[in-house]
Design a protein around this motif. Structure first.
Motif, PDB file in Angstrom:
ATOM      1  N   GLU A   7       0.839  -1.192   0.000  1.00 55.53           N
ATOM      2  CA  GLU A   7       0.000   0.000   0.000  1.00 55.53           C
ATOM      3  C   GLU A   7       0.878   1.247   0.000  1.00 55.53           C
ATOM      4  OE1 GLU A   7      -2.651  -0.170   3.294  1.00 55.53           O
ATOM      5  OE2 GLU A   7      -3.657  -1.997   2.601  1.00 55.53           O
ATOM      6  N   LYS A   9       0.317   4.086   1.226  1.00 56.08           N
ATOM      7  CA  LYS A   9       0.307   4.823   2.497  1.00 56.08           C
ATOM      8  C   LYS A   9       1.343   4.287   3.477  1.00 56.08           C
ATOM      9  CE  LYS A   9      -3.329   2.023   4.677  1.00 56.08           C
ATOM     10  NZ  LYS A   9      -4.695   2.036   5.246  1.00 56.08           N
ATOM     11  N   SER A  21       0.180  12.089  -2.445  1.00 55.98           N
ATOM     12  CA  SER A  21      -0.454  10.985  -3.169  1.00 55.98           C
ATOM     13  C   SER A  21       0.505  10.359  -4.167  1.00 55.98           C
ATOM     14  CB  SER A  21      -1.698  11.481  -3.891  1.00 55.98           C
ATOM     15  OG  SER A  21      -1.372  12.540  -4.766  1.00 55.98           O
ATOM     16  N   HIS A  43      -1.677   0.866  -5.946  1.00 62.09           N
ATOM     17  CA  HIS A  43      -1.385   2.113  -6.637  1.00 62.09           C
ATOM     18  C   HIS A  43      -0.660   1.821  -7.957  1.00 62.09           C
ATOM     19  CE1 HIS A  43       1.876   1.058  -3.846  1.00 62.09           C
ATOM     20  NE2 HIS A  43       2.699   1.510  -4.757  1.00 62.09           N
ATOM     21  N   GLU A  96      -1.226   7.280  -6.434  1.00 60.10           N
ATOM     22  CA  GLU A  96      -2.528   6.702  -6.136  1.00 60.10           C
ATOM     23  C   GLU A  96      -3.419   6.709  -7.373  1.00 60.10           C
ATOM     24  OE1 GLU A  96      -4.139   8.801  -2.850  1.00 60.10           O
ATOM     25  OE2 GLU A  96      -2.638   8.077  -1.422  1.00 60.10           O
TER      26      GLU A  96
END
Length: 295
Positions: A7, A9, A21, A43, A96
């Protein structure tokens, strides 16, 4: 095989990343540590090779990237890298999905989205095209290194400009992507590919897709032969076969579970289908794919 999902993040290199982002890194062994084993992302990932070579495995295909080649990996595509040369140099850009895909590919450029991922997985640029892209990549990295509220918005546009440039390049390289709103046959082909991606697990007859598109099976065959060089039934079977390969290689499902997930009446029906298409059993295919991805 348990495929890890990375991920964006959680990819935190500096505190500002929590509010960004996108990420930009140098293409180095350090930043490729998580790329050596099969995995997928939530992503997009862009790999730009300036010098050296690297093999990137995406789903069941292997692409050799070297100077002038750019790879875009779409969310949830299973991939990993291998055979990194000592002189490897370039950039990695992560961003993203909402940054680009949701507002462009899914709306204004939705007609480009037929086979787009396949072509963008490995795009070959001419020397002038590649050199022209490098300053834009540097601008994106400069913003990443020193972001501000305004600059973050600039980076969003720079990434979009970069990707739109790549799409325009493959638009010229692959006539199937050239969209003419007055070309009824091309509109039909695009509709067929979209419908196939939605329905392939449950519907696998040419008659079904032709009726949905309000044309005859003969006409659909003419259109698919023109735009992708294969009959409609082969396009349907190849879409199913692609998903079989993906699940055999990257899922923990049994052959029985794969068979029922893909709409086969029994494991023996799956076995018969694979045998007819590839002259090997699902087990043999699975072993063959595993050798490719673990070599």
């Amino acid at each position: 095989m348990d495929v890890k999902r990375l991920e964006i993040k959680n990819n935190i290199q500096k505190e500002e990343d929590r509010n960004l982002s996108f990420r930009v890194f140098d293409l180095s062994s350090k930043h490729l540590e998580n790329y050596l084993q099969p995995h997928k992302k939530d992503h997009f990932c862009i790999i730009i090779v300036e010098t050296g070579k690297i093999d990137i495995h995406i789903e069941d295909k292997i692409h050799l990237l070297k100077s002038g080649k750019i790879s875009i990996i779409f969310p949830d595509q299973v991939h990993f890298v291998s055979n990194l040369s000592d002189d490897l140099n370039g950039k990695i850009i992560l961003f993203e999905e909402v940054l680009f895909c949701s507002d462009i590919l899914k709306n204004e450029l939705s007609v480009y989205n037929v086979n787009l991922a396949t072509h963008l997985n490995c795009t070959v640029l001419s020397n002038p095209e590649f050199e022209k892209s490098l300053p834009l990549i540097k601008d994106i990295q400069d913003i990443y290194n020193a972001p501000s509220l305004v600059k973050k918005e600039q980076a969003r546009f720079y990434i979009k400009v970069f990707l739109l440039g790549l799409i325009e390049i493959i638009h010229g390289q692959h006539p199937v992507l050239q969209h003419d709103t007055h070309d009824a046959n091309q509109n039909t082909y695009i509709g067929f590919k979209k419908l196939l991606n939605q329905e392939y697990k449950s519907e696998r007859t040419v008659q079904y897709y032709a009726s949905k598109l309000l044309i005859t099976p003969k006409k659909l065959n003419e259109i698919t032969k023109k735009h992708c060089g294969e009959t409609a039934i082969n396009a349907i079977h190849n879409r199913i076969l692609s998903e079989i390969k993906r699940q055999l290689l990257f899922s923990d499902l049994s052959h029985k579970e794969i068979a029922f997930d893909l709409g086969f009446s029994s494991p023996s029906a799956l076995n018969k289908f694979v045998k007819a298409k590839l002259k090997e059993t699902p087990t043999e295919l699975q072993n063959e794919l595993a050798q490719i991805y673990t070599a």
